[in-house]
Design a protein around this motif. Structure first.
Motif, PDB file in Angstrom:
ATOM      1  N   GLY A 127       0.815  -1.210   0.000  1.00 25.98           N
ATOM      2  CA  GLY A 127       0.000   0.000   0.000  1.00 25.98           C
ATOM      3  C   GLY A 127       0.844   1.254   0.000  1.00 25.98           C
ATOM      4  O   GLY A 127       2.073   1.199   0.102  1.00 25.98           O
ATOM      5  N   GLN A 128       0.162   2.385  -0.122  1.00 24.47           N
ATOM      6  CA  GLN A 128       0.789   3.701  -0.034  1.00 24.47           C
ATOM      7  C   GLN A 128       0.656   4.172   1.403  1.00 24.47           C
ATOM      8  O   GLN A 128      -0.448   4.390   1.883  1.00 24.47           O
ATOM      9  N   ASN A 129       1.799   4.293   2.094  1.00 25.40           N
ATOM     10  CA  ASN A 129       1.768   4.599   3.528  1.00 25.40           C
ATOM     11  C   ASN A 129       0.860   3.594   4.234  1.00 25.40           C
ATOM     12  O   ASN A 129      -0.012   3.948   5.030  1.00 25.40           O
ATOM     13  N   VAL A 130       1.090   2.330   3.936  1.00 20.39           N
ATOM     14  CA  VAL A 130       0.159   1.264   4.309  1.00 20.39           C
ATOM     15  C   VAL A 130       0.140   0.976   5.804  1.00 20.39           C
ATOM     16  O   VAL A 130      -0.796   0.347   6.310  1.00 20.39           O
ATOM     17  N   GLY A 131       1.133   1.459   6.535  1.00 15.81           N
ATOM     18  CA  GLY A 131       1.128   1.247   7.980  1.00 15.81           C
ATOM     19  C   GLY A 131      -0.121   1.797   8.641  1.00 15.81           C
ATOM     20  O   GLY A 131      -0.651   1.207   9.592  1.00 15.81           O
ATOM     21  N   PHE A 132      -0.604   2.936   8.132  1.00 16.80           N
ATOM     22  CA  PHE A 132      -1.833   3.530   8.661  1.00 16.80           C
ATOM     23  C   PHE A 132      -3.011   2.582   8.457  1.00 16.80           C
ATOM     24  O   PHE A 132      -3.791   2.320   9.377  1.00 16.80           O
ATOM     25  N   ASP A 133      -3.143   2.051   7.242  1.00 11.05           N
ATOM     26  CA  ASP A 133      -4.279   1.174   6.928  1.00 11.05           C
ATOM     27  C   ASP A 133      -4.194  -0.145   7.694  1.00 11.05           C
ATOM     28  O   ASP A 133      -5.225  -0.701   8.096  1.00 11.05           O
ATOM     29  N   ILE A 134      -2.973  -0.633   7.909  1.00 12.53           N
ATOM     30  CA  ILE A 134      -2.800  -1.854   8.699  1.00 12.53           C
ATOM     31  C   ILE A 134      -3.286  -1.627  10.128  1.00 12.53           C
ATOM     32  O   ILE A 134      -3.973  -2.473  10.717  1.00 12.53           O
ATOM     33  N   ASN A 135      -2.961  -0.469  10.691  1.00 12.37           N
ATOM     34  CA  ASN A 135      -3.416  -0.169  12.051  1.00 12.37           C
ATOM     35  C   ASN A 135      -4.929   0.010  12.115  1.00 12.37           C
ATOM     36  O   ASN A 135      -5.571  -0.402  13.088  1.00 12.37           O
ATOM     37  N   ILE A 136      -5.495   0.644  11.082  1.00  9.58           N
ATOM     38  CA  ILE A 136      -6.953   0.834  11.051  1.00  9.58           C
ATOM     39  C   ILE A 136      -7.663  -0.513  11.071  1.00  9.58           C
ATOM     40  O   ILE A 136      -8.554  -0.765  11.895  1.00  9.58           O
ATOM     41  N   MET A 137      -7.277  -1.406  10.160  1.00  9.27           N
ATOM     42  CA  MET A 137      -7.940  -2.706  10.102  1.00  9.27           C
ATOM     43  C   MET A 137      -7.521  -3.601  11.267  1.00  9.27           C
ATOM     44  O   MET A 137      -8.315  -4.409  11.755  1.00  9.27           O
ATOM     45  N   GLY A 138      -6.287  -3.446  11.724  1.00  6.93           N
ATOM     46  CA  GLY A 138      -5.857  -4.206  12.897  1.00  6.93           C
ATOM     47  C   GLY A 138      -6.697  -3.870  14.110  1.00  6.93           C
ATOM     48  O   GLY A 138      -7.080  -4.756  14.891  1.00  6.93           O
ATOM     49  N   CYS A 139      -7.012  -2.583  14.263  1.00 12.87           N
ATOM     50  CA  CYS A 139      -7.853  -2.157  15.388  1.00 12.87           C
ATOM     51  C   CYS A 139      -9.284  -2.658  15.219  1.00 12.87           C
ATOM     52  O   CYS A 139      -9.927  -3.056  16.198  1.00 12.87           O
ATOM     53  N   GLU A 140      -9.789  -2.657  13.979  1.00 12.74           N
ATOM     54  CA  GLU A 140     -11.140  -3.180  13.750  1.00 12.74           C
ATOM     55  C   GLU A 140     -11.199  -4.676  14.076  1.00 12.74           C
ATOM     56  O   GLU A 140     -12.158  -5.153  14.694  1.00 12.74           O
ATOM     57  N   PHE A 141     -10.174  -5.416  13.668  1.00 13.35           N
ATOM     58  CA  PHE A 141     -10.121  -6.839  14.018  1.00 13.35           C
ATOM     59  C   PHE A 141     -10.059  -7.015  15.536  1.00 13.35           C
ATOM     60  O   PHE A 141     -10.691  -7.911  16.104  1.00 13.35           O
ATOM     61  N   PHE A 142      -9.291  -6.146  16.205  1.00 11.32           N
ATOM     62  CA  PHE A 142      -9.176  -6.216  17.663  1.00 11.32           C
ATOM     63  C   PHE A 142     -10.528  -5.959  18.322  1.00 11.32           C
ATOM     64  O   PHE A 142     -10.899  -6.642  19.286  1.00 11.32           O
ATOM     65  N   ARG A 143     -11.263  -4.971  17.818  1.00  8.11           N
ATOM     66  CA  ARG A 143     -12.582  -4.660  18.382  1.00  8.11           C
ATOM     67  C   ARG A 143     -13.510  -5.866  18.308  1.00  8.11           C
ATOM     68  O   ARG A 143     -14.344  -6.081  19.183  1.00  8.11           O
ATOM     69  N   MET A 144     -13.370  -6.649  17.228  1.00 10.56           N
ATOM     70  CA  MET A 144     -14.262  -7.801  17.034  1.00 10.56           C
ATOM     71  C   MET A 144     -13.684  -9.090  17.600  1.00 10.56           C
ATOM     72  O   MET A 144     -14.333 -10.141  17.534  1.00 10.56           O
ATOM     73  N   GLY A 145     -12.462  -9.020  18.123  1.00 10.06           N
ATOM     74  CA  GLY A 145     -11.841 -10.219  18.677  1.00 10.06           C
ATOM     75  C   GLY A 145     -11.437 -11.230  17.621  1.00 10.06           C
ATOM     76  O   GLY A 145     -11.392 -12.435  17.896  1.00 10.06           O
ATOM     77  N   MET A 146     -11.120 -10.762  16.404  1.00  9.89           N
ATOM     78  CA  MET A 146     -10.743 -11.655  15.308  1.00  9.89           C
ATOM     79  C   MET A 146      -9.227 -11.798  15.222  1.00  9.89           C
ATOM     80  O   MET A 146      -8.497 -10.809  15.302  1.00  9.89           O
ATOM     81  N   GLU A 147      -8.763 -13.009  15.048  1.00  6.36           N
ATOM     82  CA  GLU A 147      -7.345 -13.281  14.839  1.00  6.36           C
ATOM     83  C   GLU A 147      -7.071 -13.340  13.338  1.00  6.36           C
ATOM     84  O   GLU A 147      -7.707 -14.101  12.611  1.00  6.36           O
ATOM     85  N   THR A 148      -6.131 -12.517  12.859  1.00 12.94           N
ATOM     86  CA  THR A 148      -5.761 -12.521  11.441  1.00 12.94           C
ATOM     87  C   THR A 148      -4.250 -12.364  11.330  1.00 12.94           C
ATOM     88  O   THR A 148      -3.592 -11.909  12.274  1.00 12.94           O
ATOM     89  N   PRO A 149      -3.689 -12.698  10.164  1.00 19.98           N
ATOM     90  CA  PRO A 149      -2.240 -12.534   9.974  1.00 19.98           C
ATOM     91  C   PRO A 149      -1.840 -11.124   9.547  1.00 19.98           C
ATOM     92  O   PRO A 149      -0.683 -10.899   9.194  1.00 19.98           O
TER      93      PRO A 149
END
Length: 475
Positions: free
Chosen positions: A99-121
């Protein structure tokens, strides 16, 4: 496999270094798009989803950027859980996240996964970013930190690689398409190394054979999100019954206002350094000339003008003859404080929200002075700051106005969401009760128009009085 993805969100985090478990820090995802390509750049799949906001609103300032309104996301979006599940499935297929400055998007979706209690790679996968020092050296755009070249935006990188502008920024699917084109072109030009791509040296020759010409866009159709939001809003407004006000009623209201006293309660003087051009005497003189019963001084973060201000008012009052004593002017001493989360925390910049406080009496003045002193002696970091613990300690005999668009309530309406803004308002009401006033302003600005409607609704719902202000910096 390369998974190129992008998100659109409800805003920006306060701290980019915060962990994804800090759910209050990271904004919400309201659009996600991705493309999955094989090692030779052949597209395997592409998806784009708007996400329904659940328990939050899309703030106005974010909508201005990407065009996604709360109404559009609710009508056209899918539940977050469904989008997250689809994204988790495609994550299982890829070797790299791109991605372009993809660290931001990784954190956004990482936090959404965390909110839902989902484990992803997601946070474990290797990352390939098109916004790095390497692409900065490639584009050589001046203005970076420490004399370096600045990191290129997606538009700048696209312009450099293809000599043509990219105009669809801030639509996740369009951004993904442009990012993919840039990423694959960077591979074709051997900008990424074999080590970064985890390939053998002959990979680049194979990739060039598969892609002998400049990489092209795959030709996706992109929805004009701003136009779609406007259409939905117009359709909803057409359904809403509006009460027409006749010209006669307007004239009657204006006639009533002619005899209504008004005082400016949010004013700055030359002691709002590098902000205001008004002197304290000019401020007082303007109030006198406009036959106002009172005038307030609310400089930014300090009360250094209080003595000069009250002296000017007292000098005027003493000059009045007996028959003009009814023209006395009341001096209201106040301060516009910067209220942050923790006034002693200097680990990151937090100027806080601008909240207006007015002294009801001498004790209130002393409490304002104490807070102003704390702001400078203990809380100064870029600006003099206090926090809500300080407010709780010195809140007696003080009137609070919610402030301008930079006040906590209005700012949260515009930048975070109405739910959070209402929660903030209720905290101030709990502390100050009837001494809290909702401040509204009208300068013919779209953001004020948006926020004023919400503030008026809050006023009616929670029985909090409104006060019209102007936040003056000059006369």
């Amino acid at each position: 496999m390369f998974l190129i993805f992008d998100t659109e969100t409800t805003g920006l985090p306060k701290r980019y270094t915060a962990p994804i478990s800090d759910t209050d820090n990271w904004p919400r995802c309201i659009q996600i798009a991705w493309q999955l390509h094989d090692r030779n750049g052949v597209i395997i799949e592409h998806e784009d989803y708007l996400i329904q906001p659940e328990g939050f609103d899309i703030p106005y300032d974010s909508e201005r950027i990407h065009g996604i309104s709360t109404e559009l996301a609710k009508e056209k979006g899918i539940p977050l859980a469904e989008a997250a599940e689809k994204f988790a499935q495609v994550l299982s297929k890829t070797k790299f996240v791109v991605g372009q400055n993809v660290g931001f998007d990784i954190n956004i979706m990482g936090c959404e996964f965390f909110r839902m209690g989902m484990e992803t790679p997601l946070t474990e996968l290797p990352v390939l970013d098109t916004c790095t020092e390497t692409t900065a050296q490639l584009c050589q755009i001046p203005g970076g930190r420490g004399g370096k070249f600045k990191l290129p935006t997606l538009t700048e990188l696209h312009q450099f690689l293809f000599n043509e502008p990219f105009e669809e920024a801030h639509n996740a699917t369009a951004d993904v398409e442009a990012t993919t084109r840039c990423f694959l072109e960077l591979i074709r030009r051997n900008i990424f190394t074999a080590e970064e791509l985890d390939v053998q040296p002959d990979y680049f020759e194979q990739f060039s054979e598969a892609n002998p010409k400049t990489i092209e866009l795959i030709g996706l159709q992109h929805i004009n999100l701003k136009k779609a939001s406007e259409e939905i809003r117009s359709h909803q407004e057409a359904k809403t019954e509006t009460v027409e006000i006749s010209s006669e009623e307007i004239d009657e209201n204006l006639e009533v206002l002619k005899g209504t006293a008004f005082a400016h309660l949010h004013n700055h003087s030359q002691f709002s350094i590098l902000q205001s051009t008004s002197s304290t005497r000019d401020l007082v003189q303007a109030a006198i000339e406009n036959e106002m019963p009172a005038v307030a001084l609310t400089d930014s973060g300090n009360m250094m003008g209080a003595f000069h201000f009250t002296k000017a008012v007292n000098d005027y009052n003493k000059s009045l003859s007996e028959e003009d004593k009814h023209k006395k002017l009341k001096a209201i001493v106040g301060c516009e404080f910067f209220v942050c989360e923790d006034h002693e925390n200097r680990s990151h910049k937090d100027n806080g929200y601008q909240i207006v406080m007015l002294a009801k009496n001498k004790n209130g003045y002393h409490n304002l002075a104490k807070m102003a002193s704390i702001a400078y002696t203990k809380g100064f970091y870029y600006v003099p700051r206090i926090d809500k613990k300080v407010v709780e300690q010195y809140k007696e005999d003080i009137i609070v106005l919610t402030g301008s668009l930079y006040g906590e309530v209005a700012s949260k309406v515009l930048n975070i969401g109405e739910k959070q803004a209402e929660e903030a308002l209720l905290w101030w009401k709990e502390q100050f009760g009837d001494d809290l006033y909702i401040e509204i302003m009208r300068h013919n600005q779209e953001d004020e128009r948006r926020v004023n409607g919400t503030l008026i609704d809050f006023s009616k719902k929670h029985d909090i009085k409104l006060v019209a202000c102007n936040n003056t910096y000059y006369i």
